[in-house]
Design a protein around this motif. Structure first.
Motif, PDB file in Angstrom:
ATOM      1  N   ARG A   1       0.946   3.503 -10.249  1.00 55.97           N
ATOM      2  CA  ARG A   1       1.235   2.783 -11.491  1.00 55.97           C
ATOM      3  C   ARG A   1       2.490   1.909 -11.371  1.00 55.97           C
ATOM      4  O   ARG A   1       2.940   1.338 -12.368  1.00 55.97           O
ATOM      5  CB  ARG A   1       1.391   3.777 -12.636  1.00 55.97           C
ATOM      6  N   GLU A   2       3.042   1.796 -10.186  1.00 54.80           N
ATOM      7  CA  GLU A   2       4.243   0.972  -9.988  1.00 54.80           C
ATOM      8  C   GLU A   2       3.944  -0.456 -10.423  1.00 54.80           C
ATOM      9  O   GLU A   2       2.863  -0.982 -10.139  1.00 54.80           O
ATOM     10  CB  GLU A   2       4.664   0.999  -8.522  1.00 54.80           C
ATOM     11  N   SER A   3       4.878  -1.084 -11.112  1.00 53.35           N
ATOM     12  CA  SER A   3       4.654  -2.454 -11.589  1.00 53.35           C
ATOM     13  C   SER A   3       4.693  -3.431 -10.413  1.00 53.35           C
ATOM     14  O   SER A   3       5.374  -3.203  -9.408  1.00 53.35           O
ATOM     15  CB  SER A   3       5.713  -2.839 -12.616  1.00 53.35           C
ATOM     16  N   PHE A   4       3.940  -4.501 -10.581  1.00 53.41           N
ATOM     17  CA  PHE A   4       3.939  -5.537  -9.550  1.00 53.41           C
ATOM     18  C   PHE A   4       5.322  -6.159  -9.420  1.00 53.41           C
ATOM     19  O   PHE A   4       5.730  -6.564  -8.333  1.00 53.41           O
ATOM     20  CB  PHE A   4       2.892  -6.611  -9.852  1.00 53.41           C
TER      21      PHE A   4
ATOM     22  N   GLY B   1      -9.750   2.725  -5.101  1.00 58.11           N
ATOM     23  CA  GLY B   1      -9.556   3.260  -6.439  1.00 58.11           C
ATOM     24  C   GLY B   1      -8.167   3.843  -6.567  1.00 58.11           C
ATOM     25  O   GLY B   1      -7.362   3.806  -5.633  1.00 58.11           O
ATOM     26  N   TYR B   2      -7.908   4.387  -7.730  1.00 57.97           N
ATOM     27  CA  TYR B   2      -6.621   4.979  -8.026  1.00 57.97           C
ATOM     28  C   TYR B   2      -6.872   6.396  -8.528  1.00 57.97           C
ATOM     29  O   TYR B   2      -7.903   6.674  -9.122  1.00 57.97           O
ATOM     30  CB  TYR B   2      -5.884   4.149  -9.082  1.00 57.97           C
ATOM     31  N   SER B   3      -5.941   7.286  -8.279  1.00 61.79           N
ATOM     32  CA  SER B   3      -6.167   8.673  -8.673  1.00 61.79           C
ATOM     33  C   SER B   3      -5.032   9.181  -9.552  1.00 61.79           C
ATOM     34  O   SER B   3      -3.980   8.553  -9.675  1.00 61.79           O
ATOM     35  CB  SER B   3      -6.314   9.567  -7.443  1.00 61.79           C
TER      36      SER B   3
ATOM     37  N   LEU C   1       0.832  -1.215   0.000  1.00 62.74           N
ATOM     38  CA  LEU C   1       0.000   0.000   0.000  1.00 62.74           C
ATOM     39  C   LEU C   1       0.860   1.255   0.000  1.00 62.74           C
ATOM     40  O   LEU C   1       0.559   2.216  -0.724  1.00 62.74           O
ATOM     41  CB  LEU C   1      -0.928   0.019   1.210  1.00 62.74           C
ATOM     42  N   GLU C   2       1.909   1.264   0.797  1.00 63.09           N
ATOM     43  CA  GLU C   2       2.791   2.439   0.856  1.00 63.09           C
ATOM     44  C   GLU C   2       3.423   2.703  -0.507  1.00 63.09           C
ATOM     45  O   GLU C   2       3.507   3.844  -0.947  1.00 63.09           O
ATOM     46  CB  GLU C   2       3.866   2.261   1.927  1.00 63.09           C
TER      47      GLU C   2
END
Length: 136
Positions: free
Chosen positions: A17-20, A49-51, A9-10
């Motif tokens: 958008r950081e890749s898994f 959600g994502y912003s 989460l951090e």
């Protein structure tokens, strides 16, 4: 939710958008394992959600302000009045608050004249106090 989920989460708070794969390298898990944890947090509504972060100055926004509003007695508690304010294009957020004020509005304006016009528009709902944001 464990410490790995908190670390994920951090990292997503810093860059949604950081890749898994990148997150996985940081926390010691595979990309599919990170994806599974993220989907689980989405299903549990931990992630809602994502912003998108926007440079408002490049879009012509010169003035940002917090505006508190003490609503007229006939408007107080009227969800219709609050929804009308929330629907105004300048309003980025509008929260009902405790204390002497009824609402706290975050507004974005092209310039001070635009802010003045907005204040005149919301004066129909009550008395406002404005604090212009100097720096974020």
């Amino acid at each position: 939710m464990d410490t790995l989920d908190k670390k994920i989460l951090e990292m997503l708070k810093i860059n949604a958008r950081e890749s898994f794969a990148t997150i996985g390298k940081e926390v010691g898990l595979s990309a599919p394992a990170i994806g599974k944890r993220v989907r689980q947090m989405e299903e549990e509504s931990i992630i809602e959600g994502y912003s998108l972060k926007v440079n408002h100055e490049k879009l012509g926004i010169e003035t940002k302000a917090y505006i508190t509003l003490v609503m007229h007695r006939e408007s107080t508690g009227t969800s219709n009045s609050i929804e009308q304010i929330r629907a105004m294009e300048e309003v980025q957020s509008c929260d009902r608050i405790t204390g002497d004020d009824c609402l706290c509005i975050l507004g974005y304006f092209r310039n001070n004249r635009h802010l003045i016009a907005f204040l005149e528009k919301i004066s129909a709902y009550g008395a406002s106090k404005t604090s212009i944001i100097l720096e974020v």
